[in-house]
Design a protein around this motif. Sequence first.
Motif, PDB file in Angstrom:
ATOM      1  N   VAL A  76       0.839  -1.201   0.000  1.00 52.81           N
ATOM      2  CA  VAL A  76       0.000   0.000   0.000  1.00 52.81           C
ATOM      3  C   VAL A  76       0.870   1.244   0.000  1.00 52.81           C
ATOM      4  CG1 VAL A  76      -1.730   1.317   1.279  1.00 52.81           C
ATOM      5  CG2 VAL A  76      -1.919  -1.179   1.124  1.00 52.81           C
TER       6      VAL A  76
ATOM      7  N   TYR B  41      -3.652  -2.457  -5.989  1.00 51.48           N
ATOM      8  CA  TYR B  41      -3.304  -3.324  -4.861  1.00 51.48           C
ATOM      9  C   TYR B  41      -3.823  -4.750  -5.095  1.00 51.48           C
ATOM     10  CZ  TYR B  41      -3.135  -5.423  -0.254  1.00 51.48           C
ATOM     11  OH  TYR B  41      -2.889  -6.284   0.786  1.00 51.48           O
TER      12      TYR B  41
ATOM     13  N   ASP C 200      -1.197  -7.732  -5.081  1.00 47.10           N
ATOM     14  CA  ASP C 200      -1.355  -8.755  -4.041  1.00 47.10           C
ATOM     15  C   ASP C 200      -1.571 -10.133  -4.661  1.00 47.10           C
ATOM     16  OD1 ASP C 200      -1.823  -9.550  -1.174  1.00 47.10           O
ATOM     17  OD2 ASP C 200      -3.786 -10.074  -1.998  1.00 47.10           O
TER      18      ASP C 200
END
Length: 589
Positions: free
Chosen positions: A192, A208, A212
Motif C-alpha cells: 500500500v 493493490y 497482491d
Amino acid sequence: MYQTGHTIEETLEQIHKRDLVLPAIQREFVWRPEQICRLFDSLMQGFPFGTFLFWKVAPEHSDRFNFYGFVLDYHQRDNRHCPPLPAMPNTALTAVLDGQQRLTALNVGLRGSMTWKLPRLWWNNPKAFPKRHLYLDLLWNAGEEEEEGTGYRFSFRRETELGQSDGAAGNGAECWFRVRDVLSMDGGPAMVRWLNSRLDQQFVDHAYETLDRLHRVIRKDHVVAYYEERRQTLDDVVQIFIRMNDGGTPLSHSDLLLSIAVAQWTTHDAREEIHELVDALNRIGLGFSFSKDLVLKAGLMLSDIGSVGFKVDNFNRANMAVLEKQWMSVKSALTLTVQLVAGFGLSRATLTAHNAILPIAYYLHRRKHTESCLSHSEHEEDRERIRGWLIRSLLKSGVWGSGLDTLLTALRKVIREDATQGFPAVRLGEEMARRGRELVFNDEEGEELADTGYRNPRVFALLSLIFPFVDQGKLFHVDHIFPVAKFSKPELRDAHVAKEKIEGFRERANRLGNLQLLPGPVNTEKSATMPVEWLARAYPDESRRGSHVRDHLLGSVPKEMTGFVGFYDARRTRLVERIKGLLGTEGSE
C-alpha cells in the motif's frame, strides 16, 4: 511417485542453488516472450499450471551424467544456451524431464531478462539487442473491457519505454511493476505504501488487488506439483523423456535424435559439441543462421551413415559410435565449408538453402582439404567449380525442397565415386537432372531472373554470378544504380516525368536492371547520388570510369531521371543475354 507442490519462489531457489538442474538430453529454451507472458497470465487467473516430471539422481550416480543450469538472462545472439554445470560427484540432484520451458520462463520472468534483436538492424550492432525485463501493468483493465482470454497485462519492456524510472506513468493510466521486484517485497502495508507513493488514490485499490494477487501466486500458493522418477539408467530416462515431451512447444525430431546421441556418446558431450559448433559457424563472415538440424544432418552425411534422413534407426548405438569417432574431422570440414561459402560473399540473408552446403562439406571431408583450399592458387579452379554449382542450385527453384534426404544420399554417392580430379560439378548436375532437379535454365527462367527484385534473397547470388569480378572476400552491398529515393511520386513529378509514366518508373526501380554490387563503404558514400554524378566523382580517370560502365553492363547512362526507363530496358536486355550465357548450359570440368 507424486509429490505435493512447492511455491514458485521455493522452486526458483532450488534452481539458484543447483538442487534443480537439467539433464544433457534436454533441448534448449525455445519459448518466445509472448508465451512467457501467457504463462504468467494463466497463473494469475488460477488456470492449471501442469504437473512436472523430475528425475531423482542418487548421489552415487551424479558424476555419471552431464547436467546444465537454467537460462537466466536470455540473449538471442549471445546467451541462448543452457550453461553447463561442473561435475558434482556424490551430490543428490533433481533433474527436470518435463517442464523445462515453464520453469525457465519463470526463471527469466522473475529473476532474469529477455533480449532479442530489433528489426532492420545488423546482427553485429550492439544497439540491436536492448535488454528487457518482465513487467505487469497494475492498472490494466481498470474500468476497461477485457481482451478475450487475457486477465492481466504482462509485457517485456525496456526502462526507456516506461513513463518514469520506477515504472509508474504520471497520468495514472498505467503503472508498470517490474515482476522480479515481488520477490523482495513484503505484502500488505508495504504494498500500500509503495502504491500510495506512485498513484492517485482513486487507482490504489485496483492496483493493490493486482499486486497482491501476483505476490500470492509467486510466494504463497503451492502450485508446483510433480511426479518423481528414481530409475538411474540413462537409456530408461531418455525413453521417458521422449514420451513426455509431446505437448507445449513441439519437440522437434532433431531434438529427440540429439537426446539419443547425448545418451550414446561416451567421450564427447554431444549437446555441448553440437551447440558450440552451431554458434561458431554462425559467427563466420557476416554471420549465418544455421541450426543443430544442419549439424546433425552433416554428421550423418559426412560419416557415411546409411541414408542422411532423420530416422531413429540412423541414430542407433553403432552409428553414433562412428559419428563420435569422426566428430573432429566432421567439425573441421563443416567449419571449412562455411568459411569457403562466406568467402563467396554469402551470409544469413543470402544463403537461401542451408542444406546446399552439405555436398560441399562432404567433398572437402572426403578429400581431407585444409585451409589452403580457401585461398591458395592451386585450388582456384576447384573453388570456381564449387561456387558455380552452389550459386546455380540456389537460383534454381525447388532444388532443395521435398525429397531432400534421398537427393543428398545420391549426391554423396557421386562424390564418393567421382571426386578424385576435383569437385564433380558436372556429375552432380547430371545426377540432379536425373532426379528432376536440373541446373540448366531455360529462356523463360532467364527472363524471370532478369526481373529479380531488390528484396529477393537470391538477388545477391545472382549478381555475384553475373559479375564474377567482384571480390567476394569483401563486404558488398546490393546497390540501386538510380537511387531509390528518386522514385517517390513527388520526386518523379519534380524531375518532369509524365504522370502516365510514373508507375512504369516505380515498377522498375527495385528490379535487377537497376541493381549492382558495390563495396559497402563505397555504397554508403554514394548514398542518393545520381549515377552520372557519382561515376564522375568515383572515377575521375575516364578509362577507369569506362571500365566500370562496361563491367557492370551499364551502357549509356542518362543524366536525368527522364531517361531511366530507356536505360533500364537496355540494361535488362544485356542482363538477360549474360544470364542465358551463364546458366543456359552447365559449366564443364
